[in-house]
Design a protein around this motif. Structure first.
Motif, PDB file in Angstrom:
ATOM      1  N   PRO A 114      -7.210 -10.990  -2.723  1.00 59.15           N
ATOM      2  CA  PRO A 114      -5.997 -11.184  -1.917  1.00 59.15           C
ATOM      3  C   PRO A 114      -5.097  -9.947  -1.993  1.00 59.15           C
ATOM      4  N   GLU A 115      -4.359  -9.705  -0.944  1.00 65.10           N
ATOM      5  CA  GLU A 115      -3.501  -8.508  -0.846  1.00 65.10           C
ATOM      6  C   GLU A 115      -2.627  -8.308  -2.077  1.00 65.10           C
ATOM      7  N   GLU A 116      -2.040  -9.373  -2.597  1.00 64.52           N
ATOM      8  CA  GLU A 116      -1.110  -9.232  -3.718  1.00 64.52           C
ATOM      9  C   GLU A 116      -1.800  -8.889  -5.045  1.00 64.52           C
ATOM     10  N   LYS A 117      -3.129  -9.005  -5.103  1.00 60.31           N
ATOM     11  CA  LYS A 117      -3.873  -8.678  -6.327  1.00 60.31           C
ATOM     12  C   LYS A 117      -4.825  -7.502  -6.133  1.00 60.31           C
ATOM     13  N   ARG A 118      -4.813  -6.916  -4.983  1.00 58.52           N
ATOM     14  CA  ARG A 118      -5.812  -5.930  -4.585  1.00 58.52           C
ATOM     15  C   ARG A 118      -5.712  -4.592  -5.317  1.00 58.52           C
ATOM     16  N   TYR A 119      -4.523  -4.196  -5.720  1.00 60.10           N
ATOM     17  CA  TYR A 119      -4.303  -2.846  -6.251  1.00 60.10           C
ATOM     18  C   TYR A 119      -4.011  -2.852  -7.744  1.00 60.10           C
ATOM     19  N   GLY A 120      -4.419  -1.794  -8.393  1.00 60.06           N
ATOM     20  CA  GLY A 120      -4.051  -1.518  -9.773  1.00 60.06           C
ATOM     21  C   GLY A 120      -4.028  -0.007  -9.930  1.00 60.06           C
ATOM     22  N   TYR A 121      -3.243   0.481 -10.854  1.00 53.68           N
ATOM     23  CA  TYR A 121      -3.206   1.939 -11.008  1.00 53.68           C
ATOM     24  C   TYR A 121      -2.830   2.348 -12.416  1.00 53.68           C
ATOM     25  N   PHE A 145       0.837  -1.198   0.000  1.00 55.82           N
ATOM     26  CA  PHE A 145       0.000   0.000   0.000  1.00 55.82           C
ATOM     27  C   PHE A 145       0.872   1.248   0.000  1.00 55.82           C
ATOM     28  N   ASP A 146       1.883   1.260   0.846  1.00 61.86           N
ATOM     29  CA  ASP A 146       2.764   2.425   0.941  1.00 61.86           C
ATOM     30  C   ASP A 146       3.476   2.702  -0.380  1.00 61.86           C
ATOM     31  N   GLU A 147       3.911   1.653  -1.065  1.00 66.07           N
ATOM     32  CA  GLU A 147       4.635   1.845  -2.319  1.00 66.07           C
ATOM     33  C   GLU A 147       3.735   2.391  -3.431  1.00 66.07           C
ATOM     34  N   TYR A 148       2.448   2.037  -3.413  1.00 61.81           N
ATOM     35  CA  TYR A 148       1.525   2.579  -4.402  1.00 61.81           C
ATOM     36  C   TYR A 148       1.323   4.077  -4.208  1.00 61.81           C
ATOM     37  N   PHE A 149       1.363   4.522  -2.974  1.00 60.58           N
ATOM     38  CA  PHE A 149       0.986   5.907  -2.691  1.00 60.58           C
ATOM     39  C   PHE A 149       2.139   6.805  -2.276  1.00 60.58           C
ATOM     40  N   ARG A 150       3.322   6.258  -2.112  1.00 61.60           N
ATOM     41  CA  ARG A 150       4.477   7.087  -1.745  1.00 61.60           C
ATOM     42  C   ARG A 150       4.691   8.147  -2.825  1.00 61.60           C
ATOM     43  N   GLY A 151       4.838   9.401  -2.408  1.00 71.81           N
ATOM     44  CA  GLY A 151       5.072  10.489  -3.344  1.00 71.81           C
ATOM     45  C   GLY A 151       3.805  11.115  -3.893  1.00 71.81           C
ATOM     46  N   GLU A 165       1.729  19.235 -15.837  1.00 73.71           N
ATOM     47  CA  GLU A 165       2.988  18.504 -15.697  1.00 73.71           C
ATOM     48  C   GLU A 165       3.043  17.661 -14.420  1.00 73.71           C
ATOM     49  N   VAL A 166       2.073  17.851 -13.538  1.00 68.21           N
ATOM     50  CA  VAL A 166       2.021  17.102 -12.286  1.00 68.21           C
ATOM     51  C   VAL A 166       1.276  15.785 -12.530  1.00 68.21           C
ATOM     52  N   VAL A 167       1.917  14.664 -12.206  1.00 71.33           N
ATOM     53  CA  VAL A 167       1.318  13.341 -12.428  1.00 71.33           C
ATOM     54  C   VAL A 167       0.181  13.112 -11.437  1.00 71.33           C
ATOM     55  N   LYS A 168      -0.917  12.593 -11.945  1.00 76.78           N
ATOM     56  CA  LYS A 168      -2.023  12.137 -11.107  1.00 76.78           C
ATOM     57  C   LYS A 168      -2.052  10.617 -11.198  1.00 76.78           C
ATOM     58  N   ARG A 169      -2.378   9.945 -10.098  1.00 77.54           N
ATOM     59  CA  ARG A 169      -2.425   8.474 -10.079  1.00 77.54           C
ATOM     60  C   ARG A 169      -3.826   8.032  -9.681  1.00 77.54           C
ATOM     61  N   LEU A 170      -4.469   7.288 -10.577  1.00 76.23           N
ATOM     62  CA  LEU A 170      -5.779   6.704 -10.299  1.00 76.23           C
ATOM     63  C   LEU A 170      -5.562   5.253  -9.899  1.00 76.23           C
ATOM     64  N   THR A 171      -5.862   4.944  -8.642  1.00 73.85           N
ATOM     65  CA  THR A 171      -5.631   3.610  -8.086  1.00 73.85           C
ATOM     66  C   THR A 171      -6.958   2.960  -7.738  1.00 73.85           C
ATOM     67  N   ASN A 172      -7.100   1.702  -8.118  1.00 75.93           N
ATOM     68  CA  ASN A 172      -8.280   0.951  -7.694  1.00 75.93           C
ATOM     69  C   ASN A 172      -7.882  -0.025  -6.601  1.00 75.93           C
ATOM     70  N   LEU A 173      -8.746  -0.159  -5.615  1.00 78.81           N
ATOM     71  CA  LEU A 173      -8.589  -1.130  -4.537  1.00 78.81           C
ATOM     72  C   LEU A 173      -9.796  -2.047  -4.575  1.00 78.81           C
ATOM     73  N   ILE A 174      -9.535  -3.340  -4.680  1.00 84.27           N
ATOM     74  CA  ILE A 174     -10.609  -4.331  -4.636  1.00 84.27           C
ATOM     75  C   ILE A 174     -10.422  -5.080  -3.326  1.00 84.27           C
ATOM     76  N   LEU A 175     -11.182  -4.687  -2.337  1.00 87.53           N
ATOM     77  CA  LEU A 175     -10.936  -5.091  -0.954  1.00 87.53           C
ATOM     78  C   LEU A 175     -11.129  -6.573  -0.680  1.00 87.53           C
ATOM     79  N   ASP A 176     -11.962  -7.248  -1.465  1.00 90.35           N
ATOM     80  CA  ASP A 176     -12.166  -8.668  -1.181  1.00 90.35           C
ATOM     81  C   ASP A 176     -11.251  -9.576  -2.002  1.00 90.35           C
TER      82      ASP A 176
END
Length: 104
Positions: free
Chosen positions: A60-67, A6-12, A47-58
């Motif tokens: 498994p942790e390793e497949k939960r995020y995409g961006y 989670f931290d690595e997806y949102f760091r920065g 010029e500022v990057v925006k990140r659209l992240t999806n969380l699928i809470l149900d």
């Protein structure tokens, strides 16, 4: 792609918007953080990057995020559209559009 925490997806990035598609699917919109160097002005918002992240809470942790990193967008908001399929829809004030979702 290596699995990220989670931290690595949102760091920065800091959160600027969110949309809830269902009890288990959430979209978060992040805006890249930046530090101004002395004597420099704010960057052009496109010029500022925006990140659209999806969380699928149900899932498994390793497949939960995409961006997707969005470039060229100015001030941006996200919503959920149900037609023709469920998606997160990001729109900036210049009418640029990006849609993400409907994996299920």
């Amino acid at each position: 792609m290596d699995k990220l925490s989670f931290d690595e997806y949102f760091r920065g990035f800091h959160f600027v918007d969110c949309a809830v598609r269902s009890r288990s699917i959430i979209y978060l919109l992040g805006r890249q953080e930046y530090e101004l160097e002395e004597g420099n002005s704010d960057p052009d918002e496109s010029e500022v990057v925006k990140r659209l992240t999806n969380l699928i809470l149900d899932w498994p942790e390793e497949k939960r995020y995409g961006y997707a990193d969005l470039t060229g967008f100015r001030i941006i908001n996200i919503e959920v559209s149900e037609v023709p399929k469920p998606h997160a829809v990001a729109v900036d004030y210049k009418a640029q559009v990006y849609a993400r979702g409907s994996g299920y």
